[in-house]
Design an enzyme around this catalytic site. Structure first.
Site, PDB file in Angstrom:
ATOM      1  N   SER A   1      33.930  40.019  39.862  1.00  0.00           N
ATOM      2  CA  SER A   1      32.937  39.900  40.905  1.00  0.00           C
ATOM      3  C   SER A   1      32.185  41.206  41.198  1.00  0.00           C
ATOM      4  CB  SER A   1      33.595  39.413  42.197  1.00  0.00           C
ATOM      5  OG  SER A   1      34.518  40.377  42.674  1.00  0.00           O
TER       6      SER A   1
ATOM      7  N   SER B   1      38.239  41.842  38.859  1.00  0.00           N
ATOM      8  CA  SER B   1      36.857  42.039  39.286  1.00  0.00           C
ATOM      9  C   SER B   1      36.293  43.435  39.122  1.00  0.00           C
ATOM     10  CB  SER B   1      36.710  41.631  40.747  1.00  0.00           C
ATOM     11  OG  SER B   1      36.459  40.261  40.814  1.00  0.00           O
TER      12      SER B   1
ATOM     13  N   LYS C   1      30.102  48.283  46.455  1.00  0.00           N
ATOM     14  CA  LYS C   1      30.111  46.811  46.468  1.00  0.00           C
ATOM     15  C   LYS C   1      29.928  46.349  47.907  1.00  0.00           C
ATOM     16  CE  LYS C   1      33.198  43.090  44.769  1.00  0.00           C
ATOM     17  NZ  LYS C   1      34.513  42.827  44.115  1.00  0.00           N
TER      18      LYS C   1
HETATM   19  N1  GLN Z   1      37.323  36.178  38.733  1.00  0.00           N
HETATM   20  C1  GLN Z   1      38.494  36.088  39.552  1.00  0.00           C
HETATM   21  C2  GLN Z   1      38.239  35.112  40.670  1.00  0.00           C
HETATM   22  O1  GLN Z   1      37.246  34.480  40.642  1.00  0.00           O
HETATM   23  C3  GLN Z   1      38.866  37.444  40.085  1.00  0.00           C
HETATM   24  C4  GLN Z   1      37.983  37.891  41.180  1.00  0.00           C
HETATM   25  C5  GLN Z   1      38.361  39.234  41.747  1.00  0.00           C
HETATM   26  O2  GLN Z   1      39.098  40.008  41.133  1.00  0.00           O
HETATM   27  N2  GLN Z   1      37.900  39.481  42.953  1.00  0.00           N
HETATM   28  O3  GLN Z   1      39.005  34.965  41.562  1.00  0.00           O
END
Ligand code: GLN
Length: 485
Positions: free
Chosen positions: A154, A178, A79
């Site tokens: 994400s 994420s 990532k």
């Molecule tokens: N979807 C969640 C957010 O937008 C979690 C994102 C994540 O785990 N980095 O914060």
């Protein structure tokens, strides 16, 4: 044989037996990237030249018979939140569009020391804020099962690359879901270890009390190999725990008879897609067939988890993102007349809409006079959520729940409705708030042809139990199909 479709475990076997070379595997993965990435768009940066050099060094070690372990010669992608020495690292933000870090993050160092071949940097939601990859500052990633759909987020690039055969395994980060939510949407295994299990040194910070690094791969065994390599204390990260790292892969025996699985009633209620519920309950039955006992449990404070998260995560993000000030890194507008104007215009230009929304929410929640009402109160609910999990784990070994309330959704569907988007993480967020470990394993395919994941949750530092239950489930389920792409 399509080498890019094999697992870490099987490829290592082939390498050890001298039936393939890391060069062949790496070439196969890059050919696959050339074939499909125009449609998937999982990668932001490819590092083919360095990858082929690493593969050549690995092949030399196998020839001499002194390979470094099961990851030696295996193509792994990262990532774009992991700092990589000399390789552009953007966090999918325009603010960091041309940022080249001077050092590798600790998990990257550990992968390289294990001989892994790094293929490149993967797309994500900007600063890991999002659930669909549509918040990338560059372009959205597409779900390899149906390119009209989001891959989740994400770590959407991480999940999509593994599903599409553009990497054999990948690393992601999970602050509120994420790793697990995109793993569920792309039909791969994704694990969020216990808070503190993996060092976060050299990982761009989002919400420091929640962020954790973890693996995405095609099987539970492969995740266990990756976790074994990256886990453990790091003096450079004071939040990394001094807890010994078990040899996870060798502990997978699938023996789970007599163990107890808690089914939290709040995770099987309103808002859960009936088809997802059916597939997740089937996974519970599969574990019953392995001799596990299902026990109903209740986690009543879970209903406050999303609200709590959207105080704590933006508050911490607003503080972490203060460093992107146009002075030390990234975008700086050229023609500002004062320092304040330079800050304002650089940050407005560099950050996307969702990141700006989070910075504003977080700054508001932390401002004088509101701190107790918002951040203070969120911390109290956090304690309640944690206690309820502890209480549940005094009765059961693991919890079983859906990973996400629905399968992947069409690109564009939730972009105008942030609250709808935030609800994608309703079942994953409590795990981060409590700091425990969880894994998502594919458990079926909807009539629309989209994969669904089942989530298993364990007490802190219970990764070996978690992985073993997931392994037992995977054995009972059988091989999961490849994406049709
Ligand atoms: N979807 C969640 C957010 O937008 C979690 C994102 C994540 O785990 N980095 O914060």
């Amino acid at each position: 044989m399509d080498l890019y479709r094999l697992t870490i475990h099987d490829l290592h076997e082939e390498l050890r037996e001298g039936r393939v070379t890391s060069n062949q595997i790496t070439e196969s993965v890059f050919d696959r990237i050339a074939e499909v990435d125009g449609r998937v768009r999982a990668y932001l940066t490819l590092t083919k030249e360095a990858a082929l050099e690493a593969a050549a060094r690995s092949d030399e070690r196998y020839r001499r018979g002194d390979f470094l372990g099961p990851l030696d010669g295996i193509p792994i992608a990262l990532k774009d939140i992991f700092l990589t020495e000399g390789i552009r690292t953007t966090c999918a933000s325009k603010v960091l569009e041309n940022f080249i870090p001077p050092y590798d993050g600790t998990p990257v160092v550990r992968l390289k020391e294990a001989g892994a071949v790094i293929t490149g940097k993967l797309n994500m939601d900007e600063f890991a804020m999002g659930s669909s990859n549509e918040n990338s500052g560059f372009f959205p990633t597409h779900n390899p099962w149906n390119t009209q759909y989001v891959p989740g987020g994400s770590s959407g690039g991480s999940a999509a690359s593994v599903a599409a055969g553009e990497a054999i395994g990948a690393l992601g980060t999970d602050t509120g879901g994420s790793i697990r939510q995109p793993a569920s949407h792309c039909g791969v295994v994704g694990m969020k270890p216990t808070y503190g299990r993996v060092s976060r040194y050299g990982i761009i910070a989002f919400a420091s009390s929640l962020d954790q690094v973890g693996p995405l791969a095609r099987t539970v065994t492969d995740c266990s190999i990756l976790l074994r390599t990256i886990a453990g204390h790091d003096p450079a990260d004071s939040t990394s725990a001094e807890v010994p790292v078990p040899d996870y892969p060798s502990l997978l025996d699938g023996k789970v008879e007599g163990m107890k699985v808690g089914l939290p009633e709040e995770y099987f209620s309103e808002g859960l897609d009936p088809e997802v519920e059916r597939l997740v309950r089937e996974a519970a039955h599969a574990l019953e067939r392995r001799g596990m006992k299902m026990v109903p449990v209740s986690l009543p404070s879970s209903r406050y988890a999303v609200a709590t998260y959207y105080i704590i995560a933006p508050a911490e993000a607003s503080s972490n993102l203060a460093r992107y000030d146009g002075v030390r890194y990234g975008v700086r507008v050229p023609d500002a007349e004062s320092l304040m104007e330079m800050y304002k215009r650089s940050r407005s230009r560099g950050f996307g809409a969702e990141v700006q929304r989070r910075i504003m929410l977080g700054t508001f929640a932390l401002s004088a006079g509101y701190y107790d009402a918002y951040y203070g109160k969120a911390q109290k609910i956090r304690t309640l959520i944690r206690r309820e999990m502890d209480e549940a784990f005094s009765k059961v070994d693991v919890l079983l729940a859906p990973t996400a309330p629905t399968a992947a959704f069409p690109i564009g569907e939730k972009m105008d409705d942030p609250l709808q988007m935030y609800m994608s993480d309703v079942y994953t967020i409590p795990v981060n708030i409590a700091g425990v470990a969880a894994i998502s394993v594919p458990c079926g395919i909807t009539p629309d042809g989209l994969p669904v994941g089942v989530q298993l949750i364990s007490p802190p530092f219970g990764e070996e139990v978690l992985l073993n239950v997931a392994f037992a489930y995977e054995q009972e389920r059988g091989t999961f199909p490849n994406c049709p792409l």
